[in-house]
Design a protein around this motif. Structure first.
Motif, PDB file in Angstrom:
ATOM      1  N   GLU A 153       0.822  -1.213   0.000  1.00  0.00           N
ATOM      2  CA  GLU A 153       0.000   0.000   0.000  1.00  0.00           C
ATOM      3  C   GLU A 153       0.852   1.259   0.000  1.00  0.00           C
ATOM      4  OE1 GLU A 153      -3.576   0.395   2.046  1.00  0.00           O
ATOM      5  OE2 GLU A 153      -3.944  -1.755   2.276  1.00  0.00           O
ATOM      6  N   ARG A 154       2.021   1.204   0.601  1.00  0.00           N
ATOM      7  CA  ARG A 154       2.918   2.354   0.531  1.00  0.00           C
ATOM      8  C   ARG A 154       3.342   2.647  -0.902  1.00  0.00           C
ATOM      9  NH1 ARG A 154       3.655   6.319   4.351  1.00  0.00           N
ATOM     10  NH2 ARG A 154       3.589   5.428   6.439  1.00  0.00           N
ATOM     11  N   ALA A 155       3.339   1.606  -1.746  1.00  0.00           N
ATOM     12  CA  ALA A 155       3.662   1.788  -3.156  1.00  0.00           C
ATOM     13  C   ALA A 155       2.432   2.080  -4.008  1.00  0.00           C
ATOM     14  CB  ALA A 155       4.361   0.548  -3.693  1.00  0.00           C
ATOM     15  N   GLY A 156       1.245   2.073  -3.390  1.00  0.00           N
ATOM     16  CA  GLY A 156       0.025   2.393  -4.121  1.00  0.00           C
ATOM     17  C   GLY A 156      -0.780   1.202  -4.568  1.00  0.00           C
ATOM     18  N   VAL A 157      -0.424  -0.013  -4.106  1.00  0.00           N
ATOM     19  CA  VAL A 157      -1.158  -1.221  -4.502  1.00  0.00           C
ATOM     20  C   VAL A 157      -1.816  -1.823  -3.268  1.00  0.00           C
ATOM     21  CG1 VAL A 157      -1.020  -3.508  -5.547  1.00  0.00           C
ATOM     22  CG2 VAL A 157       0.457  -1.672  -6.369  1.00  0.00           C
ATOM     23  N   VAL A 158      -3.133  -1.847  -3.246  1.00  0.00           N
ATOM     24  CA  VAL A 158      -3.873  -2.424  -2.135  1.00  0.00           C
ATOM     25  C   VAL A 158      -3.849  -3.945  -2.279  1.00  0.00           C
ATOM     26  CG1 VAL A 158      -6.101  -2.565  -0.972  1.00  0.00           C
ATOM     27  CG2 VAL A 158      -5.343  -0.393  -1.957  1.00  0.00           C
ATOM     28  N   GLY A 293      13.086   3.029  -0.285  1.00  0.00           N
ATOM     29  CA  GLY A 293      11.881   3.348   0.466  1.00  0.00           C
ATOM     30  C   GLY A 293      11.336   4.727   0.142  1.00  0.00           C
ATOM     31  N   LEU A 294      12.229   5.691  -0.069  1.00  0.00           N
ATOM     32  CA  LEU A 294      11.785   7.039  -0.433  1.00  0.00           C
ATOM     33  C   LEU A 294      11.057   7.027  -1.771  1.00  0.00           C
ATOM     34  CD1 LEU A 294      11.763  10.090   0.096  1.00  0.00           C
ATOM     35  CD2 LEU A 294      14.013  10.210  -1.020  1.00  0.00           C
ATOM     36  N   GLY A 300       3.625   5.874  -3.996  1.00  0.00           N
ATOM     37  CA  GLY A 300       2.341   5.654  -3.354  1.00  0.00           C
ATOM     38  C   GLY A 300       1.589   6.926  -3.035  1.00  0.00           C
ATOM     39  N   GLU A 301       2.305   8.029  -2.870  1.00  0.00           N
ATOM     40  CA  GLU A 301       1.652   9.295  -2.540  1.00  0.00           C
ATOM     41  C   GLU A 301       1.300  10.108  -3.791  1.00  0.00           C
ATOM     42  OE1 GLU A 301       0.512  10.491   0.193  1.00  0.00           O
ATOM     43  OE2 GLU A 301       1.271   8.975   1.582  1.00  0.00           O
ATOM     44  N   HIS A 302       2.252  10.239  -4.705  1.00  0.00           N
ATOM     45  CA  HIS A 302       2.017  11.084  -5.886  1.00  0.00           C
ATOM     46  C   HIS A 302       2.808  10.508  -7.053  1.00  0.00           C
ATOM     47  CE1 HIS A 302       1.128  14.455  -8.376  1.00  0.00           C
ATOM     48  NE2 HIS A 302       0.746  15.247  -7.381  1.00  0.00           N
ATOM     49  N   PRO A 303       2.267   9.498  -7.730  1.00  0.00           N
ATOM     50  CA  PRO A 303       3.027   8.838  -8.797  1.00  0.00           C
ATOM     51  C   PRO A 303       3.403   9.757  -9.955  1.00  0.00           C
ATOM     52  CG  PRO A 303       0.730   8.110  -8.775  1.00  0.00           C
ATOM     53  CD  PRO A 303       0.950   8.886  -7.521  1.00  0.00           C
ATOM     54  N   LYS A 304       2.543  10.713 -10.262  1.00  0.00           N
ATOM     55  CA  LYS A 304       2.861  11.617 -11.373  1.00  0.00           C
ATOM     56  C   LYS A 304       4.079  12.464 -11.055  1.00  0.00           C
ATOM     57  CE  LYS A 304       0.813  15.039 -14.482  1.00  0.00           C
ATOM     58  NZ  LYS A 304      -0.419  15.822 -14.818  1.00  0.00           N
ATOM     59  N   ALA A 320       7.928  -3.593  -5.278  1.00  0.00           N
ATOM     60  CA  ALA A 320       7.310  -3.548  -3.951  1.00  0.00           C
ATOM     61  C   ALA A 320       6.328  -4.690  -3.760  1.00  0.00           C
ATOM     62  CB  ALA A 320       6.603  -2.207  -3.756  1.00  0.00           C
ATOM     63  N   VAL A 321       5.522  -4.970  -4.782  1.00  0.00           N
ATOM     64  CA  VAL A 321       4.523  -6.035  -4.684  1.00  0.00           C
ATOM     65  C   VAL A 321       5.200  -7.389  -4.544  1.00  0.00           C
ATOM     66  CG1 VAL A 321       2.766  -7.262  -6.017  1.00  0.00           C
ATOM     67  CG2 VAL A 321       2.665  -4.782  -5.844  1.00  0.00           C
TER      68      VAL A 321
END
Length: 430
Positions: A153-158, A293-294, A300-304, A320-321
């Motif tokens: 989820e930190r990478a944007g994948v639930v 990690g950064l 996960g916060e702002h991919p664009k 990450a997945v």
């Protein structure tokens, strides 16, 4: 039900005023649980004392057993829990979030009060060492599942497919461990199986941009069906060859394992449990103290925005997945190379969904998520502890307790939380 409080502003900013939103959900949940314990103690009083045993024969030094009046101790815990709830309310009124230490103290008071009430009048002692050790063991797959959920989820994948990854890891560890007669080989197979399920999740959600929740649910159903079919058609007819693993034996750490209460519970465990101790700080360090990690958190916060500075969004999410799937696979291996020596249908029993709740309860932080998993492990272990002293609590209620705690944690005790902004959202490069 929120309180608004102004946050400090620099003097250079004139006329600007920010507010911090502080949720009262934790206060309300704490008050409700405290009231329920008070009702239980008032409506079903128990006479007699409750004895707690803190030491075993192998401890470095002995802590005397403690016998307390059960009913009176329960009432004292209720009063103290009410005071802690009042302190939470005061913190909220001052515009501050509820401190984590208050939530931990409240949980401890409620557990002690409930155990004192349940064990009153019993001729057996509460083995505190066994209670703590059992809680740690039951929390192991949940901790690994929560760590995998945090990374994804930190990478944007639930990652709804944690349950499937745990089950695939348990199945692969059982088969490979049985064929090779090596729990280490089973452990490696579990990691690869978890990563394989994660690869399928990434393929559909990252590459083909299918809804992440739907893919996760479908993968859970697929893995449950596939492992159940293979269990019935393959493992049962050849159980001696394919479903009889060698388990990791407990390894006692000198001196540390002889400390009363925490020694036998924490430092007389198997290799997988020690890997859990290492995995939690390792994931924390990787997320917050490394460039990987950064970049992962940026995706996960702002991919664009991450894409504009040269970060490969899809590649970062895939990595990450896959890492998350391997971590969850370790938790699955616990079932068949530590807990028992054979695979059973749906033996994970919903641990993956409890791990998802631990991710939310821990506010997407690996250390907090691990502590939340320990709380759920303790709730699961209460049934065994109460059966030891013959407490008059229906077993059906104790079986549902972990899931009740899960619902309360997510709905109330977690308070206000915000996950990664881009979690669940596919990234389409413009």
């Amino acid at each position: 039900m929120t309180a608004l409080a102004p946050s400090p502003q620099p003097a250079a900013v004139a006329g600007a005023r920010d507010v911090t939103v502080v949720s009262r959900k934790a206060v309300v949940a704490s008050a409700v649980i405290t009231a329920l314990l008070a009702l239980l103690v008032a409506l079903a009083p128990h006479s007699g004392s409750t004895s707690f045993r803190f030491s075993s024969e192998t401890d470095l030094f002995r802590i005397p057993d403690v016998a307390v009046p059960g009913q009176a101790t329960a009432w004292v815990c209720v009063v103290l829990a009410a005071l802690v709830t009042a302190a939470m309310e005061l913190s909220v009124r001052r515009g501050r979030r509820v401190p984590l230490v208050l939530s931990a103290v409240l949980a401890l008071l409620l557990i002690v009060g409930f155990l004192a009430w349940a064990g009153a009048g019993s001729d057996r002692d509460f083995p505190v060492v066994r209670l703590v050790g059992g809680s740690v063991l039951l929390a192991v797959p949940i901790v690994f599942g929560a760590l995998g959920g945090v990374i994804g989820e930190r990478a944007g994948v639930v990652n709804i497919a944690i349950e499937g990854q745990l089950l695939a890891g348990a199945f692969s560890a059982a088969v490979v461990g049985s064929l090779t007669d090596s729990p280490w080989a089973g452990l490696v197979a579990a990691v690869l199986a978890g990563a394989l399920v994660a690869l399928v999740l990434g393929l559909f959600t990252i590459t083909y941009k299918v809804d992440q929740v739907i893919v996760g649910v479908v993968l859970n159903v697929l893995v449950i069906g596939l492992t159940s079919f293979l269990y019935s058609q393959v493992l049962v007819p050849s159980a001696d060859r394919l479903n009889s693993t060698s388990r990791f034996t407990p390894v006692a750490i000198p001196l540390l394992s002889e400390i009363p209460v925490v020694g036998p519970a924490l430092f007389r465990q198997s290799v997988v449990v020690y890997l859990m101790y290492l995995a939690v700080p390792a994931v924390w360090f990787a997320l917050y103290r490394t460039r990987w990690g950064l970049r992962l958190r940026a995706v996960g916060e702002h991919p664009k925005a991450a894409d504009t500075v040269g970060i490969k969004v899809q590649r970062t999410r895939y990595r990450a997945v896959l890492v998350a799937g391997g971590v969850v696979g370790l938790g699955g291996a616990f079932y068949t190379v530590v807990s028992v020596s054979s695979f059973g249908k749906e033996m994970t029993a919903g641990a993956g969904f409890i791990a998802l709740a631990a991710v939310i309860f821990g506010k997407w932080d690996p250390v907090r998520a691990a502590l939340a998993a320990l709380l759920f492990g303790a709730a699961s272990n209460l049934e065994g502890a109460l059966s030891i002293v013959g407490a008059p609590v229906p077993s059906q209620f104790m079986l549902m307790l972990p899931y009740v705690v899960t619902v309360l944690a997510v709905a109330g005790l977690v308070g206000r939380s915000r996950g990664p902004a881009a979690a669940g959202q596919p990234y389409v490069k413009e």
